[in-house]
Design a protein around this motif. Sequence first.
Motif: not given
Length: 377
Positions: A34-41
């Motif tokens: 599994g993977t996740a790629h989200k914009e960081s804030r």
Amino acid sequence: MARNIITGIDVGTSSIRVLVSEYVKGKNGLQVIGTAHKESRGLRHGYIVNFDDAAASIAEAVREAERSAKVKISRALLSVGGVSLGTLTGEASIAVSRADAEVNDVDVKRVIGASESNLRDRVNRKILHTIPLGYKIDGKKVLVRPHGMKGGILEVRTLFVTCLEQHLEDLVSAVEAAGVRVDDVIAAPIAESSVALSKLQKKAGCVLANIGAETVSISVFEEGIPVSLQVFPIGSTDITNDIALGLKVPLEEAERIKKFRDEGNLKRKVDEIIEARLSDIFELIEAHLRKIGKNGLLPAGIILTGGGAIIGAIEDLAKSSLRLPAKVATPRDIRDLSWSIEYGLCLLGLNPNAADESLGVKIAKQTGSNVIGWLKQ
């Protein structure tokens, strides 16, 4: 039987990546499940500038990774990058303790500890990894481990990979606020090198350069170990900004132009803008290599990774700027090299001894505590 799940988290300026892996005995290596790629804030140049925003974006990435992997993420290994990373070098010598003058583990630990005590400019910095660069016995260089050799005086030169203590505390706290216990922290270039570089490249001598959004990190390897590490506050976002200013276009359009370079009659101007900024980056790398006496002297050359490494003609420009062989890293064990840091974390989590023990992996467990406890110590 409990599943052997290992998770790696990389919190970057532009994005947060979470990779969940599983090791099943008898299968071929570590499997990505599994993977996740989200914009960081809430981050800038790798620093957390807004804790609540950073923690919330990390939590979002963790929950997405859990849905992808169909497992609950309770613990993880965390990479540390950004401009707070750096290195210090310490030296020390001690008298060998045994009456028969044979060097043992106690002597080696003592001399490394003495080299740490001799460090200067360590205020506000936490040591992540401790890497012996070389030993001497009675003034003569030792080409292997000194254990079992005989002599009166043992000397060592040690590289310490460090980061700002406040930055590390903020980063670990933000991940743990998302409900994930941090088992260990590992410098991002060290984690990435376990995937992006071969043993042959590390042995011969090379520089691994990750061109990220707001930083460029380089790590220099010789004889299989890192001998230097440096992070510069410049990255591919600067190229996007240069294109936006040069062509008078919005940032979103400039990013697309940077990636695809398909502007017809403007292509030459776009190429000039990109090459000018890349030349600045390679000048910084060349200056660092010159400072440590390695410019033009690394047979395996420069290996390029990161989002900025996909820019066309970057290999040729690197060759001419650094007078070294140059290539964009090719994936090994994983299909997409953009996940190399996270996969490298999982590899080190599965088998810390895959790297030299002196790298300091499993530092938290060596203290008998979790990372928060280690930081408080």
